[in-house]
Design an enzyme around this catalytic site. Structure first.
Site, PDB file in Angstrom:
ATOM      1  CG  HIS A  31      -1.710   3.146  -4.745  1.00  0.00           C
ATOM      2  ND1 HIS A  31      -2.298   1.910  -4.675  1.00  0.00           N
ATOM      3  CD2 HIS A  31      -0.877   3.111  -5.809  1.00  0.00           C
ATOM      4  CE1 HIS A  31      -1.824   1.147  -5.648  1.00  0.00           C
ATOM      5  NE2 HIS A  31      -0.967   1.858  -6.357  1.00  0.00           N
ATOM      6  CE  LYS A  62      -7.547  -0.728   9.094  1.00  0.00           C
ATOM      7  NZ  LYS A  62      -7.781  -1.100   7.710  1.00  0.00           N
ATOM      8  NE  ARG A  63       3.089   1.619   8.760  1.00  0.00           N
ATOM      9  CZ  ARG A  63       4.252   1.912   8.162  1.00  0.00           C
ATOM     10  NH1 ARG A  63       4.761   1.117   7.247  1.00  0.00           N
ATOM     11  NH2 ARG A  63       4.934   2.992   8.512  1.00  0.00           N
ATOM     12  CE  LYS A 102      -3.735   3.152   7.107  1.00  0.00           C
ATOM     13  NZ  LYS A 102      -4.372   2.481   5.949  1.00  0.00           N
ATOM     14  CB  THR A 129      -6.007  -4.620   0.348  1.00  0.00           C
ATOM     15  OG1 THR A 129      -4.894  -4.104   1.076  1.00  0.00           O
ATOM     16  CG2 THR A 129      -6.048  -3.993  -1.022  1.00  0.00           C
ATOM     17  CE  LYS A 133      -4.538  -8.371   1.996  1.00  0.00           C
ATOM     18  NZ  LYS A 133      -3.480  -7.420   2.356  1.00  0.00           N
TER      19      LYS A 133
HETATM   20  C1  F58 Z   1      -2.375   2.268   0.239  1.00  0.00           C
HETATM   21  N1  F58 Z   1      -1.254   3.144   0.191  1.00  0.00           N
HETATM   22  C2  F58 Z   1      -3.678   3.001   0.516  1.00  0.00           C
HETATM   23  N2  F58 Z   1       0.957   3.602   0.529  1.00  0.00           N
HETATM   24  O1  F58 Z   1      -3.572   3.750   1.697  1.00  0.00           O
HETATM   25  C3  F58 Z   1      -4.775   1.956   0.638  1.00  0.00           C
HETATM   26  O2  F58 Z   1      -6.011   2.586   0.811  1.00  0.00           O
HETATM   27  C4  F58 Z   1      -4.806   1.091  -0.613  1.00  0.00           C
HETATM   28  O3  F58 Z   1      -5.679   0.023  -0.445  1.00  0.00           O
HETATM   29  C5  F58 Z   1      -3.427   0.534  -0.920  1.00  0.00           C
HETATM   30  O4  F58 Z   1      -2.483   1.576  -0.992  1.00  0.00           O
HETATM   31  C6  F58 Z   1      -3.382  -0.230  -2.203  1.00  0.00           C
HETATM   32  O5  F58 Z   1      -3.956   0.512  -3.232  1.00  0.00           O
HETATM   33  C7  F58 Z   1      -0.074   2.733   0.679  1.00  0.00           C
HETATM   34  O6  F58 Z   1       0.069   1.633   1.189  1.00  0.00           O
HETATM   35  C8  F58 Z   1       2.206   3.414   0.979  1.00  0.00           C
HETATM   36  O7  F58 Z   1       2.500   2.545   1.767  1.00  0.00           O
HETATM   37  C9  F58 Z   1       3.251   4.376   0.438  1.00  0.00           C
HETATM   38  C10 F58 Z   1       4.616   3.786   0.570  1.00  0.00           C
HETATM   39  C11 F58 Z   1       5.675   4.744   0.094  1.00  0.00           C
HETATM   40  C12 F58 Z   1       5.590   6.075   0.760  1.00  0.00           C
HETATM   41  C13 F58 Z   1       4.243   6.664   0.669  1.00  0.00           C
HETATM   42  C14 F58 Z   1       3.135   5.718   1.101  1.00  0.00           C
END
Ligand code: F58
Length: 846
Positions: free
Chosen positions: A369, A560-561, A566, A668, A672
């Site tokens: 991811h 978003k985060r 970003k 994502t 949405k």
């Molecule tokens: C996200 N990763 C990607 N990681 O940044 C985003 O582009 C993608 O759409 C999404 O995954 C789904 O595929 C993400 O959310 C985390 O939150 C991890 C959580 C645990 C620690 C490292 C990051």
């Protein structure tokens, strides 16, 4: 007359769906479960009574599903994920059970308001962001598609922190989501499993003369499963999300106990329960914390033991595990599953290495991811040796055999061995979890077309060359049930009135909306709905932040985060540009805009927190400047979560998806927003590329450097100062921040941010600035023409079908998991017919 019996059909209180029965069941639950009489019942009691009423109505489906799976011995997906961001359950369950309207009526006849009760639900924040939410969208689609599946994860006692804002700064508050109980889960302490940690290994020769290895741990923890039903939309399927809680084992004979250190021993016991206490709140950059590795191993070991137990219960041998289970590793967080399954098969089930390896590789598949190298997990060998000594040995053996294969393919290439090894030996030694996941899986995928290409070219190129057949792309998707039907009922009704309701399960059917694009009545209704939702959001903003926004302004939304890649601060640079233009020319004719931000920063990510402060500081000045006359408003909504996303997404005119090209794996949120009729302003990054292709390039606001241009610019020696010095508007924007214009004269506050931008600017904000500003100008021009804008909005919805998680899950099922749907026949439950004789204490079927 005397002989005549009168038969009265009475609906069962736990399954009946008539309004009268629902009311009676609700009142009984208020009385018997909450122990309250109406005068003292709180809104939360009402929510709980309703939740239990709904839960009763889904148990029949859940139990029928479990029984069918057990009896028919179906091939099952196990989705292993450290995070599941489910969002609130009540509304979703009402929708999926098809009882939304009856319940609404029952509740209102009791003098209550369903909206208020829905608001009472505290959502389980068991994830950070996109990755966790994706896992939940996928469970939703698996159930809708009637695919046997179990989600496995951790039942964190504290989920992602609640975000408060004080003086413009983020403050983190613990999220004690279980405080008032969780009506959606059923705990099963009787199905607990044990997990070892620490200690050492011992070798011996068994009776058959075989070399055996025994792991003598120094700590054993119990994992207790808590099950939540995941209902399918309009199906009888109710799959299980099984989350593990760490508990101390009840009987223990620590030396401390014998030596009289009762306090010390109890302390130790409590300590082991810390394991599932809290979710790590970091998003991208990796941090090698011991407790995190313990969490990962804990939930993986519990889940694999559970899976093997289910498999054996169904009469199958461990040798055929891969025939009955497809296990997906959601990123590398569960990658320790590879050596753990090897350990279980070889050490505990006495399987030969080669056979165990064959089962393991055929069982696992891995989804990546991230494209950020700093986010890839690497655990230090020292920590591994200390916590998981047996797994370290197994990893060394996997590596030895794997490198032999690499050597055979590329003789005399020491460099490639060094690069592909599971062990990073360039400095302190580390285990590369992505390499472990690749070697131990038969399939590897990225989450958007560009991401998968970059995965093959940049992140794992040697692995791609070595086994190209393992790689494929699976572009992310989101569930239209939660993100349209539930969160946007007005748009849902309009769409359904035109094209019927098949689109809720076949999202590509939205294409049929295109036939209505020239219907002015339809366009007008479309506009009115967006307008009314914007008014609702404006009311929420006023309630939460006390800010009055112009309902008719363009709602420009960035949620978003918070992360430098970003580029929320690029959005701020645009806002200040507009502000400066008004200050220089107060009569300028600008499209009024409301800029809405939301998102959490990792607590230890200083720069992200400073971006939140910058948003608030700029808002303070701009929102209160009389020259602006309300033409710009900036709002930061605190505590972004699934609930808030459901409120915000339907209200957007413009969706900000402005990451630097090549950094966002997919995104994502972009899907949405577009599903709810927002237009996107975005870079050629992640799934933006595919969204643009689908909705049409003329219906998407594109700006910024492409991935190759980013690389080329960086290679040629990027100099952000150049842009600062040669772009007068940018110059003024930066200077205003630097001079303390937005910080009451404090020139130091934002210096770290500006120093980074001017001297380094890893995410090329200054390089993309002008392109972004020009594109925003095109957005404003388009918005001046409501009819043109509405047509684009309709086309975005009509052509968004590809981004349903149903499509994504179908691809996983066909290409990777090889699983088929299983129809569930509802089995009637009638207590009078149940005979317990001889049925006690069988091992559990699921
Ligand atoms: C996200 N990763 C990607 N990681 O940044 C985003 O582009 C993608 O759409 C999404 O995954 C789904 O595929 C993400 O959310 C985390 O939150 C991890 C959580 C645990 C620690 C490292 C990051």
């Amino acid at each position: 007359m005397q002989n005549q019996k009168i038969l009265v059909q009475v609906e069962d209180d736990r399954t009946g769906l008539s309004v009268e029965t629902l009311k009676r069941a609700f009142l009984d639950n208020l009385f018997y479960i909450q122990g309250k009489f109406p005068e003292i019942a709180t809104s939360h009691d009402h929510y709980m009574a309703l939740a239990y009423t709904v839960r009763d109505r889904l148990l029949q489906r859940w139990i029928s599903t479990t029984e069918t799976y057990a009896k028919t011995n179906v091939r099952t997906v196990g989705y292993l994920s450290a995070e599941f961001l489910t969002g609130p359950h009540l509304g979703n369950n009402l929708l999926n059970l098809g009882i939304y309207d009856q319940v609404q009526q029952a509740v209102s006849e009791l003098g209550l308001d369903l909206e208020t009760l829905l608001e009472e639900e505290e959502e389980p924040g068991l994830g950070n962001g996109g990755l966790g939410r994706l896992a939940s969208c996928y469970l939703n689609s698996l159930a809708a598609l009637e695919i046997p599946a179990i989600g496995y994860g951790i039942r964190y006692e504290y989920g992602i922190f609640d975000q408060e804002i004080r003086f413009g700064w983020q403050v983190e508050i613990t999220d004690h989501w279980l405080r008032y109980g969780n009506p959606w889960e059923i705990g099963h302490p009787e199905w607990a499993v044990e997990v070892k940690l620490g200690g050492f290994t011992q070798t011996s020769i068994d009776k058959q003369g075989r070399y055996r290895i025994k792991w003598i741990p120094d700590k054993v923890i119990k994992g207790v499963p808590y099950d939540t039903p995941i209902l399918g939309y309009k199906t009888n399927t109710a799959n299980t999300l099984r989350l593990w809680t760490a508990k101390a084992i009840e009987s223990f004979d620590f030396a401390a106990f014998n030596s009289g250190d009762y306090f010390g021993a109890v302390h130790e016991k409590i300590f082991s329960e810390n394991l599932s206490k809290v979710l790590y709140p970091n998003d991208e950059p990796f941090q090698g914390k011991q407790l995190r590795l313990e969490q990962q191993y804990f939930f993986v070991s519990c889940s694999l033991q559970d899976i093997i137990r289910i498999h054996r219960y169904r009469g199958d041998k461990v040798e055929t595990l891969h025939e009955k289970f497809a296990l997906q590793l959601n990123d590398t967080h569960p990658a320790i599953a590879v050596p753990e399954l090897m350990r279980l098969l070889v050490d505990e089930h006495s399987m030969e290495w080669e056979q165990a390896w064959n089962v393991t590789q055929k069982t696992f598949a891995y989804t990546n991811h991230t494209l950020l190298p700093e986010a890839l997990e690497r655990w230090s060998i020292g920590l591994f040796a200390y916590l998981l000594p047996r797994h370290l040995e197994i990893i060394y053996e996997i590596n030895r055999r794997f490198l032999n294969q690499v050597r055979a393919k590329y003789p005399n290439d020491g460099e490639i061995l060094r690069r592909m090894s599971l062990i990073d030996e360039s400095g302190e030694r580390y285990i590369r979890m992505a390499h472990l996941a690749c070697v131990g899986s038969h399939a590897i995928n990225g989450v958007a077309a560009l991401h998968t290409e970059l995965l093959k070219k940049q992140i794992l190129p040697d692995f791609y060359k070595f086994s190209p057949e393992k790689f494929s792309n699976k572009t992310n998707g989101v569930t239209p049930r939660r993100f349209i039907v539930l969160s946007n009922p007005r748009l849902t009704n309009l769409i359904t009135s035109k094209i019927g309701d098949n689109w809720t399960t076949h999202l590509e059917d939205l294409r049929n909306l295109e036939a209505f694009i020239d219907d002015p009545g339809f366009r007008q209704e479309w506009c009115q709905i967006k307008q009314s939702i914007k008014e609702d959001l404006a009311a929420y903003i006023y309630k939460e932040n006390g800010i009055i926004v112009n309902n008719h302004s363009l709602f420009d939304i960035h949620t978003k985060r918070i992360h430098e890649y970003k580029r929320q601060h690029l959005n701020i640079l645009h806002i200040i540009t507009l502000y400066n233009r008004i200050k220089a020319n107060p009569d300028i004719n600008l499209i009024p805009r409301t800029f809405i931000f939301a998102g959490k920063a990792a607590p230890s990510y200083y720069m992200a927190k400073l971006i939140i402060k910058l948003i608030h500081s700029v808002a303070e000045v701009v929102n209160n400047d009389p020259d602006i006359q309300g033409r710009i408003k900036i709002v930061f909504l605190k505590d972004y979560n699934v609930k808030l996303a459901q409120r915000i997404c339907p209200a957007a005119d413009l969706s900000e998806q402005i990451s630097l090209a090549g950094k966002e794996a997919s995104g994502t949120g972009n899907m949405k927003f577009a599903m709810n009729g927002a237009l996107t302003i975005g870079t050629l990054d992640g799934a933006n590329i595919e969204i643009r292709e689908e909705v049409g390039v003329e219906n998407f606001f594109l700006f910024g450097l492409k991935t190759e241009e980013v690389s080329a610019l960086k290679a040629s020696g990027y100099n952000p100062w150049y842009y600062y010095q040669n772009n007068s508007e940018l110059h003024l924007v930066i200077n205003r921040i630097a001079e303390g214009y937005f910080s009451q004269g404090d020139c130091n506050l934002f210096r770290p941010l500006l120093d980074t931008l001017l001297n380094w600017d890893e995410y090329l904000l200054l390089a993309d600035y002008q392109s972004y500003i020009d594109c925003q100008e095109r957005v404003s021009q388009a918005y001046r023409n409501p009819d043109y804008w509405t047509r684009m909005s309709i086309l975005n919805v009509a052509r968004i079908g590809k981004f349903s998680s149903d499509r994504a899950i179908r691809e996983y099922c066909q290409d990777i998991w090889k699983v088929e749907p299983v129809k569930i026949k509802l089995q009637e439950y009638a207590s009078a017919k149940v005979n317990l004789n001889g049925h006690f204490a069988k091992p559990h079927p699921i």
